[in-house]
Design a protein around this motif. Sequence first.
Motif, short mmCIF file in Angstrom:
data_model
loop_
_atom_site.label_atom_id
_atom_site.label_comp_id
_atom_site.label_asym_id
_atom_site.label_seq_id
_atom_site.Cartn_x
_atom_site.Cartn_y
_atom_site.Cartn_z
N ILE A 7 78.74 97.31 25.46
CA ILE A 7 77.37 96.78 25.40
C ILE A 7 76.86 96.64 26.82
CG2 ILE A 7 76.07 94.65 25.00
CD1 ILE A 7 76.32 96.04 22.49
N THR A 36 70.21 93.75 20.64
CA THR A 36 71.53 94.37 20.73
C THR A 36 72.64 93.36 20.44
OG1 THR A 36 71.48 94.08 23.13
CG2 THR A 36 70.86 96.24 22.27
N LYS A 40 75.38 93.79 17.34
CA LYS A 40 76.83 93.64 17.51
C LYS A 40 77.39 92.60 16.56
CE LYS A 40 80.37 92.59 20.95
NZ LYS A 40 80.65 92.23 22.36
N GLY A 46 78.26 98.14 18.47
CA GLY A 46 78.52 97.67 19.83
C GLY A 46 79.99 97.34 20.03
N THR A 50 77.82 102.09 20.72
CA THR A 50 76.62 101.32 20.99
C THR A 50 75.54 102.16 21.67
OG1 THR A 50 75.83 99.27 21.97
CG2 THR A 50 77.33 100.56 23.30
#
Length: 281
Positions: A7, A36, A40, A46, A50
């Motif tokens: 990430i 994001t 995840k 992620g 990702t």
Amino acid sequence: MKFEIEIPKMQKDEFYEDVIFKEGKEHVKKFMSNWTSKLKRYKEIGKQITIKKFKNLLIPIREIILPIEIDYAYSTGSSLDINFTDNKGKRYYIIITLYSYDKLNTYIIGRRNSKIEPLIDREFTLQITTERINLIETGLLKLKEDGTNSDEIVNFYYNNEKNTTEAELKSYSSNATLRIQYKTMNAEFDKKVAEFLFSSNEEHWYYYNVYPILKWITKILEENTSISIKAEVEKEVYSEIEVVDAVVHKYTRTEIVNEGEMHIIKVIFAKNLSEFLEENK
């Protein structure tokens, strides 16, 4: 399309490689960090695969030429709206929302009345999985000559598992729907289908007999084809043809007797497609 592990840290400018900000940078950075993180946490996107950079969101739409320049960006916290221009001067918008769990890993890229497709508002709906970004839907809204919206929409739904595409024409003024399902081809083929469907909306008798549509589409599809064509008015099937591996299994059409009477004729059989086309010239 696969993406690398890890990430990214949103505060690092390398995440925005090939992105030039005219304004809205803080809105974008704050929202992207939140989005994001949720991908995840809730979608496990992620942990293995990702979005390493912002431009990965754009790459599936091959017509977009990098770098891009963000002209406007605004976030309410639950949604992000961005207007941007690509390196060839084409203008687009991107919409990302956090409204629901089901749509958390989807986003929209669109363009309106572009030189690519004049008088068309096209939207691409993309879905992020743990392995790739898939195009799952494309919508085309036909615009009037003055640039305002018409009531004609063609949507394409892509089933990546079955490798099929369903094209759907909706006309809200007549409450009619026309659907064509076929093996997934390419963007150029879909564009031909969209153009045909928009022109078909002017020929309302297609809703009573979809045979001419089958005749048109089989000229540009491979011989051993599977295709389904269905026309509905007020949610009732008026005409339908179903072809599986070049064999016609179902043919429904509507005959108008007079203003107050019509007959829906449905035939179920197994007939070779070429033979069926020859008989119905």
